[in-house]
Design a protein around this motif. Structure first.
Motif, PDB file in Angstrom:
ATOM      1  N   TRP A 110       1.400   2.231  -0.400  1.00  0.00           N
ATOM      2  CA  TRP A 110       1.954   1.674   1.369  1.00  0.00           C
ATOM      3  C   TRP A 110       1.331   1.518   2.600  1.00  0.00           C
ATOM      4  O   TRP A 110       1.665   0.889   3.124  1.00  0.00           O
ATOM      5  CB  TRP A 110       2.742   3.683   1.457  1.00  0.00           C
ATOM      6  N   SER A 111      -0.246   1.579   1.819  1.00  0.00           N
ATOM      7  CA  SER A 111      -1.059   1.342   2.795  1.00  0.00           C
ATOM      8  C   SER A 111      -1.412  -0.672   2.474  1.00  0.00           C
ATOM      9  O   SER A 111      -1.184  -0.808   3.668  1.00  0.00           O
ATOM     10  CB  SER A 111      -2.609   1.419   2.561  1.00  0.00           C
ATOM     11  N   VAL A 112      -1.003  -0.622   1.401  1.00  0.00           N
ATOM     12  CA  VAL A 112      -0.959  -2.337   1.486  1.00  0.00           C
ATOM     13  C   VAL A 112       0.338  -2.826   1.957  1.00  0.00           C
ATOM     14  O   VAL A 112      -0.324  -4.207   2.787  1.00  0.00           O
ATOM     15  CB  VAL A 112      -0.604  -2.759  -0.653  1.00  0.00           C
ATOM     16  N   LYS A 113       1.815  -2.722   1.819  1.00  0.00           N
ATOM     17  CA  LYS A 113       2.942  -2.879   2.255  1.00  0.00           C
ATOM     18  C   LYS A 113       2.733  -2.987   3.467  1.00  0.00           C
ATOM     19  O   LYS A 113       2.837  -4.144   4.438  1.00  0.00           O
ATOM     20  CB  LYS A 113       3.778  -1.816   2.011  1.00  0.00           C
ATOM     21  N   ALA A 114       2.029  -2.037   4.388  1.00  0.00           N
ATOM     22  CA  ALA A 114       1.300  -2.294   6.080  1.00  0.00           C
ATOM     23  C   ALA A 114       0.788  -3.340   6.236  1.00  0.00           C
ATOM     24  O   ALA A 114       0.882  -3.607   7.591  1.00  0.00           O
ATOM     25  CB  ALA A 114       1.337  -0.477   6.272  1.00  0.00           C
ATOM     26  N   LEU A 115       0.056  -3.363   5.419  1.00  0.00           N
ATOM     27  CA  LEU A 115      -0.703  -5.024   5.921  1.00  0.00           C
ATOM     28  C   LEU A 115       0.101  -5.985   6.464  1.00  0.00           C
ATOM     29  O   LEU A 115      -0.808  -6.875   7.206  1.00  0.00           O
ATOM     30  CB  LEU A 115      -1.952  -5.304   4.791  1.00  0.00           C
ATOM     31  N   ARG A 116       1.287  -6.563   6.076  1.00  0.00           N
ATOM     32  CA  ARG A 116       1.639  -7.461   6.353  1.00  0.00           C
ATOM     33  C   ARG A 116       3.254  -6.878   6.074  1.00  0.00           C
ATOM     34  O   ARG A 116       3.896  -7.062   5.300  1.00  0.00           O
ATOM     35  CB  ARG A 116       1.456  -8.805   5.366  1.00  0.00           C
ATOM     36  N   PRO A 117       3.895  -6.829   7.411  1.00  0.00           N
ATOM     37  CA  PRO A 117       5.325  -5.938   7.382  1.00  0.00           C
ATOM     38  C   PRO A 117       6.268  -7.127   6.836  1.00  0.00           C
ATOM     39  O   PRO A 117       5.889  -7.927   7.748  1.00  0.00           O
ATOM     40  CB  PRO A 117       5.117  -5.681   9.060  1.00  0.00           C
ATOM     41  N   GLY A 118       7.423  -6.481   6.127  1.00  0.00           N
ATOM     42  CA  GLY A 118       7.624  -7.494   5.848  1.00  0.00           C
ATOM     43  C   GLY A 118       7.628  -8.518   4.987  1.00  0.00           C
ATOM     44  O   GLY A 118       8.641  -9.194   3.659  1.00  0.00           O
ATOM     45  N   ALA A 119       6.230  -8.623   4.430  1.00  0.00           N
ATOM     46  CA  ALA A 119       6.210  -9.377   3.352  1.00  0.00           C
ATOM     47  C   ALA A 119       6.747  -8.492   2.049  1.00  0.00           C
ATOM     48  O   ALA A 119       6.660  -6.933   1.911  1.00  0.00           O
ATOM     49  CB  ALA A 119       4.493  -9.612   3.079  1.00  0.00           C
ATOM     50  N   GLY A 120       6.428  -8.871   0.372  1.00  0.00           N
ATOM     51  CA  GLY A 120       6.947  -7.937  -0.746  1.00  0.00           C
ATOM     52  C   GLY A 120       5.694  -7.400  -1.042  1.00  0.00           C
ATOM     53  O   GLY A 120       4.703  -8.310  -0.949  1.00  0.00           O
ATOM     54  N   VAL A 121       5.639  -6.074  -2.088  1.00  0.00           N
ATOM     55  CA  VAL A 121       4.379  -5.939  -2.478  1.00  0.00           C
ATOM     56  C   VAL A 121       4.832  -5.737  -3.882  1.00  0.00           C
ATOM     57  O   VAL A 121       5.689  -5.049  -4.545  1.00  0.00           O
ATOM     58  CB  VAL A 121       3.372  -4.241  -2.120  1.00  0.00           C
ATOM     59  N   VAL A 122       4.234  -6.592  -5.252  1.00  0.00           N
ATOM     60  CA  VAL A 122       4.279  -6.584  -6.632  1.00  0.00           C
ATOM     61  C   VAL A 122       2.957  -5.536  -7.002  1.00  0.00           C
ATOM     62  O   VAL A 122       1.522  -6.241  -7.068  1.00  0.00           O
ATOM     63  CB  VAL A 122       5.015  -7.664  -7.237  1.00  0.00           C
ATOM     64  N   ALA A 123       3.181  -4.245  -7.912  1.00  0.00           N
ATOM     65  CA  ALA A 123       2.503  -3.893  -8.115  1.00  0.00           C
ATOM     66  C   ALA A 123       2.405  -4.355 -10.178  1.00  0.00           C
ATOM     67  O   ALA A 123       2.641  -4.237 -10.551  1.00  0.00           O
ATOM     68  CB  ALA A 123       2.389  -2.044  -8.087  1.00  0.00           C
TER      69      ALA A 123
END
Length: 470
Positions: A335-348
């Motif tokens: 969630w901290s990574v997702k907050a770095l770039r709001p609106g972008a997708g995050v793939v773990a």
């Protein structure tokens, strides 16, 4: 339907007949609404959501058996669902079919404190189990971060932050009861701590991702809550230094309970999201378990190693609230990574290498990210040589997505070239099928297909997962 990763949908009339039979058996516990079906196929990968045709809310083993019998009769796929926290599309339904939601099968059936084991239903979550065990001075140590169900954790061979000391799910499951393709029950073992009786069926189903049968009961190992638990943080000048300290600590036999790496990008994200003030350089988070004297000695020994490897101030605490804050920040990494770039997708995504190659693999991965101009903070269960990348991409930007896919492909190839694996704990699901042949060879894939054919001849259990199409 055909075996070997096929995702052929059942005939419409067969599906309709199966749903009708299920409705007669389960009433309002059979759900076909679009919203609920989509909730049971959500995925945090780039894979598209592929919902089932219906969802059954199971409450007991007999419910699983009846779903399987009905679906087998009409050759309709069956997908087990725990809490939906898997990361490689394991709960998707590419061939449609029926999802069995196991969340209501959440009873702790037996606790044998003197034997350090318990018997549970698959929907029990790790937090609920540990809450139940706390007053008896016991705990279950496998901690993948999410409050996953124990059935799901077994099916994906989950691991987590405590694995360096306590092992993975593979090491902590004693026996299973599994519903096979005809609806009958397989019992894979006993509560004995070891056995030489027959094939090791227990570990055949651990990590099978629901492709060989559906787990209806688990017997798992427990541990005593340590007298003293200390958490520590140590910043390093470089990622290589942090990895080298990890390697030396493991090689010298310091009994670390947890040792987690956060690279500088991940520390920056955690500081912003969790309101911390950690130095924004590579960081190791650690935890030591034992008596007060043992924990103090372990902490001191690691501090000496850290200094040799460019580590800075080494601080540690035994206060529960301080430990909780530190580890919550680690568990909130996504969630901290997702907050770095709001609106972008995050793939773990994750890989795992022999610990001697850990520093090389992590540093080369950081270099690759710079070369491709991508943002992907890194965290790792580095005591096992396992690390995770949280790749941030604009899913609507085709060029950036192409770079992201290239990075993930190169990451896997790098790990495999170093004697490692395409996944340390996320599993194969749909997302990493294409890497199995290079890692294990075609003969191993053929053996997997043979097992699948033998145990699930109609290919109804979670089709399209793990085993690549022929």
């Amino acid at each position: 339907m055909t075996i070997s990763g096929s995702t052929q949908r059942p005939a419409p009339q067969a599906l309709a007949s199966a749903v009708e039979a299920l409705a007669a058996r389960f009433g309002n516990r059979l759900i076909t609404s679009q919203a609920v079906r989509e909730q049971h196929a959500h995925t945090t990968t780039w894979l598209p959501t592929q919902p089932p045709d219906a969802v059954v809310m199971a409450q007991e083993t007999a419910d699983i058996q009846d779903v399987v019998r009905i679906c087998a009769k009409y050759r309709v796929p069956v997908i087990a669902f725990g809490t939906g926290t898997s990361l490689e599309g394991q709960v998707n339904a590419p061939a449609g079919g029926v999802c069995i939601d196991l969340r209501d099968m959440n009873r702790i059936l037996e606790v044998h404190a003197e034997d350090l084991d318990c018997v549970i239903q698959p929907g029990v979550t790790r937090k609920a189990l540990n809450e139940h065990l706390r007053d008896q001075g016991l705990f279950f140590p496998i901690d993948p971060g999410a409050d996953a169900s124990l059935g799901g954790m077994t099916s994906t061979r989950a691991s987590g932050t405590n694995a360096v000391r306590y092992g993975t799910m593979r090491d902590n499951v004693l026996a299973l009861k599994v519903v096979r393709g005809d609806g009958e029950i397989i019992t894979t073992g006993t509560r004995a701590k070891k056995s030489a009786a027959g094939y090791d069926l227990t570990h055949l189903f651990v990590g099978a991702e629901g492709t060989l049968g559906i787990i209806s009961e688990l017997t798992i190992k427990l541990r005593g809550i340590p007298e003293t638990i200390a958490a520590a943080a140590c910043s390093f000048e470089t990622v290589r230094g942090a990895c080298q300290a990890t390697i030396l600590a493991i090689q010298t036999g310091i009994p670390l309970a947890r040792i987690e790496l956060l690279n500088s990008e991940q520390v920056r994200a955690c500081n912003a999201y969790s309101k911390l003030t950690l130095p924004e350089t590579p960081l190791l988070l650690l935890e030591f378990h034992g008596s007060e004297i043992e924990v103090a000695e372990q902490s001191r020994n690691f501090g000496e190693i850290a200094k040799e490897c460019g580590g800075g101030d080494f601080t540690w605490t035994t206060k529960p609230e301080d430990r909780t804050k530190l580890w919550q920040a680690r568990h909130d990494a996504y969630w901290s990574v997702k907050a770095l770039r709001p609106g972008a997708g995050v793939v773990a995504t994750d890989v795992c290498v022999p610990i001697s190659r850990l520093a090389d693999c992590v540093t080369e991965t950081e270099d690759d990210l710079k070369q491709l101009n991508l943002l992907s903070p890194i965290v790792g269960h580095v005591g096992d040589g396992n690390f995770h990348c949280s790749l941030v991409c604009d899913v609507d930007n085709a060029e950036e997505m192409a770079r992201g896919e290239e990075f993930m492909h190169r990451l896997v190839e790098r790990a495999q070239s170093m004697g490692g694996t395409c996944t340390g704990e996320h599993g194969i699901g749909q997302g990493k099928q294409k890497y199995l042949k290079a890692e294990l060879g075609p003969e191993a894939i053929d053996a997997m297909r043979a097992l699948k054919q033998a145990l699930d001849p109609q290919n109804i259990f979670n089709p399209g997962k793990i085993v690549p199409a022929a």
